[in-house]
Design an enzyme around this catalytic site. Sequence first.
Site, PDB file in Angstrom:
ATOM      1  N   LYS A  52       0.832  -1.200   0.000  1.00 45.69           N
ATOM      2  CA  LYS A  52       0.000   0.000   0.000  1.00 45.69           C
ATOM      3  C   LYS A  52       0.874   1.262   0.000  1.00 45.69           C
ATOM      4  O   LYS A  52       2.095   1.183   0.224  1.00 45.69           O
ATOM      5  CB  LYS A  52      -0.929  -0.049   1.220  1.00 45.69           C
ATOM      6  CG  LYS A  52      -1.903  -1.228   1.193  1.00 45.69           C
ATOM      7  CD  LYS A  52      -2.768  -1.274   2.447  1.00 45.69           C
ATOM      8  CE  LYS A  52      -3.785  -2.399   2.399  1.00 45.69           C
ATOM      9  NZ  LYS A  52      -4.708  -2.374   3.551  1.00 45.69           N
ATOM     10  N   TYR A  92     -12.454  -3.140  -2.862  1.00 43.11           N
ATOM     11  CA  TYR A  92     -12.953  -3.076  -1.482  1.00 43.11           C
ATOM     12  C   TYR A  92     -14.476  -2.890  -1.444  1.00 43.11           C
ATOM     13  O   TYR A  92     -15.002  -2.336  -0.473  1.00 43.11           O
ATOM     14  CB  TYR A  92     -12.266  -1.935  -0.729  1.00 43.11           C
ATOM     15  CG  TYR A  92     -10.862  -2.268  -0.215  1.00 43.11           C
ATOM     16  CD1 TYR A  92     -10.585  -3.485   0.401  1.00 43.11           C
ATOM     17  CD2 TYR A  92      -9.822  -1.344  -0.314  1.00 43.11           C
ATOM     18  CE1 TYR A  92      -9.310  -3.786   0.879  1.00 43.11           C
ATOM     19  CE2 TYR A  92      -8.551  -1.629   0.181  1.00 43.11           C
ATOM     20  CZ  TYR A  92      -8.300  -2.858   0.777  1.00 43.11           C
ATOM     21  OH  TYR A  92      -7.046  -3.140   1.271  1.00 43.11           O
ATOM     22  N   ASN A 155      -1.757  -0.028   7.332  1.00 42.07           N
ATOM     23  CA  ASN A 155      -1.240  -1.377   7.639  1.00 42.07           C
ATOM     24  C   ASN A 155      -0.412  -1.996   6.513  1.00 42.07           C
ATOM     25  O   ASN A 155      -0.261  -3.204   6.414  1.00 42.07           O
ATOM     26  CB  ASN A 155      -2.359  -2.294   8.117  1.00 42.07           C
ATOM     27  CG  ASN A 155      -3.450  -2.486   7.085  1.00 42.07           C
ATOM     28  OD1 ASN A 155      -3.359  -1.941   5.985  1.00 42.07           O
ATOM     29  ND2 ASN A 155      -4.459  -3.268   7.420  1.00 42.07           N
ATOM     30  N   HIS A 158      -1.657  -5.433   1.479  1.00 41.41           N
ATOM     31  CA  HIS A 158      -2.898  -6.181   1.273  1.00 41.41           C
ATOM     32  C   HIS A 158      -2.557  -7.602   0.867  1.00 41.41           C
ATOM     33  O   HIS A 158      -1.627  -7.827   0.094  1.00 41.41           O
ATOM     34  CB  HIS A 158      -3.744  -5.544   0.163  1.00 41.41           C
ATOM     35  CG  HIS A 158      -4.802  -6.490  -0.349  1.00 41.41           C
ATOM     36  ND1 HIS A 158      -5.981  -6.707   0.324  1.00 41.41           N
ATOM     37  CD2 HIS A 158      -4.832  -7.313  -1.430  1.00 41.41           C
ATOM     38  CE1 HIS A 158      -6.695  -7.615  -0.324  1.00 41.41           C
ATOM     39  NE2 HIS A 158      -6.024  -7.996  -1.400  1.00 41.41           N
ATOM     40  N   GLU A 169      -9.492 -10.808  -7.369  1.00 38.47           N
ATOM     41  CA  GLU A 169      -8.576  -9.663  -7.250  1.00 38.47           C
ATOM     42  C   GLU A 169      -7.477  -9.708  -8.312  1.00 38.47           C
ATOM     43  O   GLU A 169      -7.103  -8.666  -8.864  1.00 38.47           O
ATOM     44  CB  GLU A 169      -7.958  -9.645  -5.843  1.00 38.47           C
ATOM     45  CG  GLU A 169      -8.988  -9.297  -4.777  1.00 38.47           C
ATOM     46  CD  GLU A 169      -8.460  -9.459  -3.355  1.00 38.47           C
ATOM     47  OE1 GLU A 169      -7.270  -9.786  -3.184  1.00 38.47           O
ATOM     48  OE2 GLU A 169      -9.252  -9.255  -2.413  1.00 38.47           O
TER      49      GLU A 169
HETATM   50  N1  LIG Z   1     -11.086   0.435  11.669  1.00 39.97           N
HETATM   51  C1  LIG Z   1     -10.379   0.728  10.583  1.00 39.97           C
HETATM   52  N2  LIG Z   1      -9.905   1.968  10.435  1.00 39.97           N
HETATM   53  C2  LIG Z   1      -9.196   2.284   9.361  1.00 39.97           C
HETATM   54  N3  LIG Z   1      -8.898   1.409   8.363  1.00 39.97           N
HETATM   55  C3  LIG Z   1      -9.349   0.156   8.455  1.00 39.97           C
HETATM   56  C4  LIG Z   1     -10.104  -0.255   9.557  1.00 39.97           C
HETATM   57  N4  LIG Z   1     -10.406  -1.544   9.372  1.00 39.97           N
HETATM   58  C5  LIG Z   1      -9.856  -1.908   8.211  1.00 39.97           C
HETATM   59  N5  LIG Z   1      -9.226  -0.913   7.658  1.00 39.97           N
HETATM   60  C6  LIG Z   1      -8.538  -0.921   6.402  1.00 39.97           C
HETATM   61  O1  LIG Z   1      -9.288  -1.648   5.482  1.00 39.97           O
HETATM   62  C7  LIG Z   1      -8.530  -2.698   4.987  1.00 39.97           C
HETATM   63  C8  LIG Z   1      -9.374  -3.814   4.587  1.00 39.97           C
HETATM   64  O2  LIG Z   1      -9.912  -4.381   5.710  1.00 39.97           O
HETATM   65  P1  LIG Z   1     -10.100  -5.893   5.733  1.00 39.97           P
HETATM   66  O3  LIG Z   1     -11.153  -6.150   6.747  1.00 39.97           O
HETATM   67  O4  LIG Z   1     -10.269  -6.459   4.362  1.00 39.97           O
HETATM   68  O5  LIG Z   1      -8.731  -6.301   6.327  1.00 39.97           O
HETATM   69  P2  LIG Z   1      -7.632  -7.156   5.650  1.00 39.97           P
HETATM   70  O6  LIG Z   1      -8.247  -8.218   4.819  1.00 39.97           O
HETATM   71  O7  LIG Z   1      -6.679  -7.565   6.718  1.00 39.97           O
HETATM   72  O8  LIG Z   1      -6.908  -6.055   4.740  1.00 39.97           O
HETATM   73  P3  LIG Z   1      -6.643  -6.114   3.190  1.00 39.97           P
HETATM   74  O9  LIG Z   1      -7.954  -6.456   2.539  1.00 39.97           O
HETATM   75  O10 LIG Z   1      -6.148  -4.726   2.859  1.00 39.97           O
HETATM   76  O11 LIG Z   1      -5.615  -7.171   3.032  1.00 39.97           O
HETATM   77  C9  LIG Z   1      -7.532  -2.993   6.067  1.00 39.97           C
HETATM   78  O12 LIG Z   1      -6.378  -3.627   5.629  1.00 39.97           O
HETATM   79  C10 LIG Z   1      -7.219  -1.618   6.538  1.00 39.97           C
HETATM   80  O13 LIG Z   1      -6.306  -0.984   5.669  1.00 39.97           O
HETATM   81  O1  LIG Z   2     -11.355  -1.181  10.906  1.00 42.87           O
HETATM   82  C1  LIG Z   2     -10.745  -1.194   9.823  1.00 42.87           C
HETATM   83  C2  LIG Z   2     -10.700  -2.336   9.014  1.00 42.87           C
HETATM   84  C3  LIG Z   2     -10.021  -2.279   7.832  1.00 42.87           C
HETATM   85  N1  LIG Z   2      -9.401  -1.139   7.433  1.00 42.87           N
HETATM   86  C4  LIG Z   2      -8.668  -1.085   6.178  1.00 42.87           C
HETATM   87  O2  LIG Z   2      -9.337  -1.819   5.225  1.00 42.87           O
HETATM   88  C5  LIG Z   2      -8.474  -2.787   4.657  1.00 42.87           C
HETATM   89  C6  LIG Z   2      -9.232  -3.972   4.182  1.00 42.87           C
HETATM   90  O3  LIG Z   2      -9.883  -4.585   5.252  1.00 42.87           O
HETATM   91  P1  LIG Z   2      -9.929  -6.143   5.374  1.00 42.87           P
HETATM   92  O4  LIG Z   2     -10.988  -6.479   6.380  1.00 42.87           O
HETATM   93  O5  LIG Z   2     -10.001  -6.740   4.028  1.00 42.87           O
HETATM   94  O6  LIG Z   2      -8.544  -6.460   6.060  1.00 42.87           O
HETATM   95  P2  LIG Z   2      -7.231  -7.107   5.441  1.00 42.87           P
HETATM   96  O7  LIG Z   2      -7.696  -8.125   4.478  1.00 42.87           O
HETATM   97  O8  LIG Z   2      -6.494  -5.975   4.837  1.00 42.87           O
HETATM   98  O9  LIG Z   2      -6.475  -7.672   6.603  1.00 42.87           O
HETATM   99  C7  LIG Z   2      -7.490  -3.070   5.734  1.00 42.87           C
HETATM  100  O10 LIG Z   2      -6.292  -3.631   5.295  1.00 42.87           O
HETATM  101  C8  LIG Z   2      -7.286  -1.690   6.279  1.00 42.87           C
HETATM  102  O11 LIG Z   2      -6.431  -0.967   5.444  1.00 42.87           O
HETATM  103  C9  LIG Z   2      -9.423  -0.004   8.198  1.00 42.87           C
HETATM  104  O12 LIG Z   2      -8.865   1.004   7.850  1.00 42.87           O
HETATM  105  N2  LIG Z   2     -10.128  -0.065   9.376  1.00 42.87           N
HETATM  106 MG   LIG Z   3      -9.249  -7.823   3.277  1.00 41.21          MG
END
Ligand SMILES: Nc1ncnc2c1ncn2[C@@H]1O[C@H](COP(=O)(O)OP(=O)(O)OP(=O)(O)O)[C@@H](O)[C@H]1O
Ligand SMILES: O=c1ccn([C@@H]2O[C@H](COP(=O)(O)OP(=O)(O)O)[C@@H](O)[C@H]2O)c(=O)[nH]1
Ligand SMILES: [Mg+2]
Length: 193
Positions: A52, A92, A155, A158, A169
């Site tokens: 990212k 997303y 974080n 991805h 994706e």
């Molecule tokens: N509470 C939050 N505040 C800010 N950003 C979040 C939050 N939760 C998630 N994100 C961002 O959204 C991304 C996507 O959330 P996601 O739940 O998919 O997590 P993730 O699968 O771990 O992340 P990614 O899809 O980016 O690999 C997170 O990676 C994070 O960047």
């Molecule tokens: O509370 C949250 C959850 C997710 N994210 C962001 O959304 C991304 C995508 O969320 P996802 O749940 O897919 O988590 P990831 O797959 O990145 O772990 C995250 O990586 C976070 O960057 C975030 O900013 N706040």
């Molecule tokens: Mg995710």
Amino acid sequence: MAMMQRCFSNRILQQFCSGTQVTLLSGCHRAAGRRSLSSVPGVRERTLIAIKPDGVQRRLVGQIIQRFEQRGFKLVGLKMLQVSDDLLSQHYGQLRTKPFYPGLLQYMTSGPVVAMVWEGYKVIESSRMMVGHTNPAEAQPGTVRGDFSIHVSRNVVHASDSVEGAQREIQLWFKGKELLNWECCDHASTFGL
Ligand SMILES: Nc1ncnc2c1ncn2[C@@H]1O[C@H](COP(=O)(O)OP(=O)(O)OP(=O)(O)O)[C@@H](O)[C@H]1O
Ligand SMILES: O=c1ccn([C@@H]2O[C@H](COP(=O)(O)OP(=O)(O)O)[C@@H](O)[C@H]2O)c(=O)[nH]1
Ligand SMILES: [Mg+2]
């Protein structure tokens, strides 16, 4: 060992220690009669990993790539891009209703992203483990997020989280011709073929 080294030439020592090792030293050619890589279920699995904008800004690209290479995975696609709102809203889409979604779009378009496709056995599950918990505060040390980040909104990386998600994706981020099928010369070391 010092005594053995005095008694044997290097080549004889290698044969003495391990027949397998001698095969490896003989080069990258697959020995006749061995199974082909494609016959091992799961070794062609692919996942999307994206560094990212914070990871690029903080010059972590090399260290992140190194972790996947060291693990034994194979890089089959790589590009740096400024991500469009359109691509992100598809990527997303399931988070559209989340309160952090506008901030997430702003973050992901704030600078270049390095997108990669990595291939290998159980690469989706393994790379999620390597990347760590979404919230870096909960990510284990030793994971990318646990070592390089502190807040969920930045974080670093991805990683696709399922087989279906990875396929979707990869198609979204890469054209077919941008992905290369190539053979690593270390099958024996990586898969025991
Ligand atoms: N509470 C939050 N505040 C800010 N950003 C979040 C939050 N939760 C998630 N994100 C961002 O959204 C991304 C996507 O959330 P996601 O739940 O998919 O997590 P993730 O699968 O771990 O992340 P990614 O899809 O980016 O690999 C997170 O990676 C994070 O960047
Ligand atoms: O509370 C949250 C959850 C997710 N994210 C962001 O959304 C991304 C995508 O969320 P996802 O749940 O897919 O988590 P990831 O797959 O990145 O772990 C995250 O990586 C976070 O960057 C975030 O900013 N706040
Ligand atoms: Mg995710």
